[in-house]
Design an enzyme around this catalytic site. Structure first.
Site, mmCIF file in Angstrom:
data_model
loop_
_atom_site.group_PDB
_atom_site.id
_atom_site.type_symbol
_atom_site.label_atom_id
_atom_site.label_comp_id
_atom_site.label_asym_id
_atom_site.label_seq_id
_atom_site.Cartn_x
_atom_site.Cartn_y
_atom_site.Cartn_z
ATOM 1 N N GLU A 47 0.830 -1.206 0.000
ATOM 2 C CA GLU A 47 0.000 0.000 0.000
ATOM 3 C C GLU A 47 0.868 1.262 0.000
ATOM 4 O O GLU A 47 0.841 2.067 0.932
ATOM 5 C CB GLU A 47 -0.972 -0.041 1.177
ATOM 6 C CG GLU A 47 -1.976 -1.180 1.036
ATOM 7 C CD GLU A 47 -2.942 -1.291 2.206
ATOM 8 O OE1 GLU A 47 -2.814 -0.500 3.158
ATOM 9 O OE2 GLU A 47 -3.815 -2.170 2.162
ATOM 10 N N HIS A 54 -15.372 -10.078 6.801
ATOM 11 C CA HIS A 54 -14.585 -10.751 7.835
ATOM 12 C C HIS A 54 -13.264 -10.018 8.006
ATOM 13 O O HIS A 54 -12.335 -10.214 7.218
ATOM 14 C CB HIS A 54 -14.287 -12.200 7.442
ATOM 15 C CG HIS A 54 -15.457 -13.108 7.491
ATOM 16 N ND1 HIS A 54 -15.471 -14.357 6.880
ATOM 17 C CD2 HIS A 54 -16.678 -12.971 8.076
ATOM 18 C CE1 HIS A 54 -16.646 -14.935 7.081
ATOM 19 N NE2 HIS A 54 -17.386 -14.117 7.809
ATOM 20 N N GLU A 83 -7.089 -6.866 -2.753
ATOM 21 C CA GLU A 83 -6.690 -5.466 -2.646
ATOM 22 C C GLU A 83 -5.192 -5.420 -2.933
ATOM 23 O O GLU A 83 -4.781 -5.235 -4.059
ATOM 24 C CB GLU A 83 -7.011 -4.923 -1.255
ATOM 25 C CG GLU A 83 -6.685 -3.457 -1.100
ATOM 26 C CD GLU A 83 -6.768 -3.019 0.354
ATOM 27 O OE1 GLU A 83 -7.206 -1.890 0.597
ATOM 28 O OE2 GLU A 83 -6.378 -3.795 1.243
ATOM 29 N N GLU A 88 -9.372 3.923 -0.811
ATOM 30 C CA GLU A 88 -9.475 4.331 0.589
ATOM 31 C C GLU A 88 -8.398 5.341 0.974
ATOM 32 O O GLU A 88 -8.616 6.206 1.834
ATOM 33 C CB GLU A 88 -9.407 3.106 1.502
ATOM 34 C CG GLU A 88 -8.083 2.368 1.483
ATOM 35 C CD GLU A 88 -8.074 1.143 2.386
ATOM 36 O OE1 GLU A 88 -9.093 0.895 3.046
ATOM 37 O OE2 GLU A 88 -7.049 0.436 2.411
#
Length: 709
Positions: free
Chosen positions: A168, A410, A498, A504
């Site tokens: 990320e 989850h 992802e 986000e």
């Protein structure tokens, strides 16, 4: 001059290439030999060297390494040409065409056997190590894999820092020689991270040589092994594989017969060929399931973005600590910001039903969210127990009455063994309540402590979770897991991952404006990403006054991402009220499919722009998307991909003349034209902008009054 030539000849290694392999179209040429006992290969494209002589092998724990002392025992050549049909994807048929060289090696002193299998496709190379059954070599521990990729120069690269726990990061664009000096800036904070080197980078790594050759390094079929990074020797421009370690520093535990994942080199003089390569998929095993009728692409909305922006909360109450089974939530005071309430979720279900969406993701529905983040807590969630204001049965029945499913969430908090303890009951709970898709998350450091997200232990878990989900007919969207390597061919219930910096982060300070012009060349080489596009309100302070972030995009580009960021799992990530303010633009999100029969790249340059055209799998309609970097650019495309003799209406969603991701992100125009396969169009793209086009087949009588392109 003669003396100089002789001296250079003596310095260069004398390699007598024992084996050669050409791609089916003969554009690629692989050469393999043993150089002073070391397995060595090189790769050329159109007689141009793209991987210089590079050594192969593995370092082992407590026994002699598998690096030198080898001799060739036998070689076998073969060819393969077949076409297979993916359950879903960017095309309805994929050709798997390669020439293969299998080299059987023996280490003279130990008599241990190791094979190297090379497959050369028309778009690049795949190779792996194989260890056959043998009497004197069954169990072994890998200290490090020593696969080299020797580059021919100081290439331009699009890279992120090598890290055992996260991908990320924003991408950095630089020469290879500049990586060391930029690494500190490239490593930005994350919840769980372990950057290991000043010159280590992650795959898929995208590069471009000075003479215009695009090169991509990655891996395929990551099974039973740890994920590979690349360590750069920046004096010689040689990459060496660097595996993710376990808690005690070992890289992989192996038992023969076995093999490593494939190492891949995709190369072309056309950037679009990199995007369209199917090497990663073709190097994976065929479909593992006999019945795939339960696996279907999904377009969804969700109670998610409002939590990401801080408008609402995952947690039901403000509590100092929680112990599941002991904390009495009926006595807790609700914080008034909880997003996953029964009535609020019904609003999303209504919106989904009205606009034709398949599912509604709901995060923060289950107990434990007050006390998990950054706690290294082994038992946080049981994936079964809802908050008092989330009525599972009522919502199940309500969604079913509207023809919509709820998507399960989850969050494991990195506690992998806890998730595996509860997995069967959690999946059965899903089936009992009409859920058939789950978004799983692995935020935080992995438990058992010391393990990493990309190590062999966690890699084994991710595949275990997908297989277990398959037993229950559940589709998986895994976040914070290892980046994909084409396993969706074998297990197509793994719809998306992802494993990169997604939308986000636009609420956490922003992504670089060129981010979506790079991801398809890097992260998406291995498989689809749940990027969560569709943000129309780019000023986050409108949702949360305490959050000053801004989404670096125009609305037109948000529409384009549904075409350029391929996934069979596409989210309309913004709030329903923002879509209601722009229903004309929202129409494209409603129309665009999530499964394709054909995909074309019309324009592409990493870090600058990408323009895709894709054909709907279930109709003759086409959709075009263009994502643009921070520069004003003009896109010029032809519609020659349309079927001859047919008429279409093209609806163009584009940046208005004064659009700009920061100054005027909501400025867009919608125009309609009559088009056919002889049409073309020129469209100006704003900084951080782009465009989207839906091209619907119609009768000629429906074209009255439309301008013809």
């Amino acid at each position: 001059m003669k003396k100089l030539i002789i001296l250079l000849f003596l310095i260069l290694p004398a390699i007598s290439w024992a084996q050669e392999l050409k791609s089916p179209n003969e554009n690629f040429n692989l050469k393999f030999s043993i150089e002073e006992g070391k397995p060595t290969y090189q790769l050329t494209l159109d007689r141009q060297l793209i991987v210089k002589p590079s050594s192969l092998g593995l370092e082992l724990i407590d026994v002699e390494d598998l690096i030198s002392g080898f001799e060739i025992v036998e070689t076998k050549n073969s060819s393969y040409d077949n076409t297979w049909e993916p359950v879903w994807g960017e095309s309805s048929k994929i050709r798997n065409h390669y020439n293969e060289l299998l080299v059987s090696l023996k280490q003279s002193e130990t008599n241990r056997l190791m094979n190297i299998r090379f497959r050369l496709f028309n778009d690049g190379l795949g190779f792996r190590y194989e260890f056959p059954q043998q009497d004197n070599f069954t169990y072994f521990v890998v200290k490090e894999e020593k696969t080299q990729f020797a580059m021919t120069g100081d290439h331009k690269a699009w890279w992120i820092a090598g890290d055992y726990d996260t991908q990320e990061y924003d991408y950095t664009t630089s020469k290879l020689s500049e990586i060391r000096g930029l690494m500190e800036k490239a490593v930005t904070p994350n919840v769980s991270q372990y950057a290991f080197s000043e010159t280590g980078v992650q795959t898929a790594l995208m590069m471009k040589s000075k003479d215009g050759v695009y090169i991509n390094l990655h891996e395929a079929a990551l099974v039973g092994y740890s994920a590979m990074h690349l360590e750069l020797d920046d004096e010689n421009m040689v990459f060496t594989s660097h595996l993710t370690p376990d808690a005690i520093g070992n890289k992989a535990y192996m038992q023969a017969p076995t093999q490593t994942p494939w190492r891949t080199v995709i190369a072309s003089k056309n950037a679009g060929d990199i995007l369209l390569s199917n090497i990663t998929l073709n190097l994976n095993e065929p479909l593992a399931y006999e019945d795939v009728s339960w696996i279907k692409p999904v377009k969804y909305i969700g109670v998610w973005w409002e939590m990401i922006t801080g408008k609402s909360s995952w947690a039901y109450a403000d509590l100092p600590g929680v112990k599941l089974g002991e904390t009495d939530y009926s006595k807790a005071e609700p914080n008034g910001r909880h997003g996953a309430t029964t009535e609020h979720v019904k609003e999303y279900i209504d919106f989904a039903a009205e606009h034709g969406f398949d599912q509604v993701l709901v995060e923060g529905w289950n107990q434990g969210w007050e006390d998990w983040f950054d706690k290294s807590k082994d038992y946080v969630f049981d994936f079964l127990t809802p908050y008092p204001d989330f009525d599972v049965v009522e919502l199940r029945n309500y969604a079913k009455s509207k023809g919509v499913r709820i998507m399960m969430h989850h969050e494991t908090s990195g506690a992998i063994r806890n998730y595996e303890r509860h997995m069967d009951k959690a999946y059965q709970f899903m089936i009992d309540n009409n859920y058939n898709a789950v978004k799983s998350g692995y935020v935080g450091d992995i438990i058992p402590r010391g393990e990493h997200h990309y190590g062999q232990w966690a890699v084994n878990h991710y595949l275990y979770a997908v297989k277990k989900a398959g037993e229950y007919g559940v589709m998986v969207n895994a976040h914070e897991a290892v980046r994909p390597t084409g396993l969706r061919r074998t297990y197509p219930n793994l719809l998306a991952n992802e494993s990169a910096r997604g939308t986000e982060y636009e609420a956490f300070g922003g992504n670089n404006v060129d981010h979506t012009t790079i991801l398809p060349f890097t992260r998406q080489i291995g498989g689809p990403m749940d990027y969560t596009p569709g943000i129309f309100e780019t000023d986050i302070s409108k949702l949360n006054p305490n959050n000053g972030s801004r989404v670096r995009t125009t609305i037109a580009r948000q529409l384009a991402l549904y075409v350029t960021m391929y996934s069979p799992l596409q989210m309309a990530a913004d709030l329903p009220e923002h879509y209601n303010q722009h229903l004309d633009a929202f129409q494209f999100i409603k129309d665009v499919p999530v499964d394709w029969s054909e995909s074309l790249v019309l324009e592409a340059e990493p870090g600058d722009f990408i323009t895709y055209a894709r054909k709907d799998k279930n109709s003759s309609n086409w959709f075009v998307g263009r994502t643009n970097d921070e520069e004003n650019r003009t896109s010029n495309i032809k519609f020659d991909f349309l079927e001859k003799g047919k008429s279409y209406i093209a609806t163009v969603y584009k940046d208005a003349e004064n659009a700009h991701w920061e100054k005027n992100p909501k400025a867009y125009e919608i125009e309609k034209y009559s088009v056919n396969n002889k049409s073309d169009i020129s469209i100006d793209c704003a900084p951080g902008g782009g465009y989207a086009i839906s091209i619907m087949e119609v009768d000629k009588s429906d074209l009255k009054g439309l301008e013809k392109l």
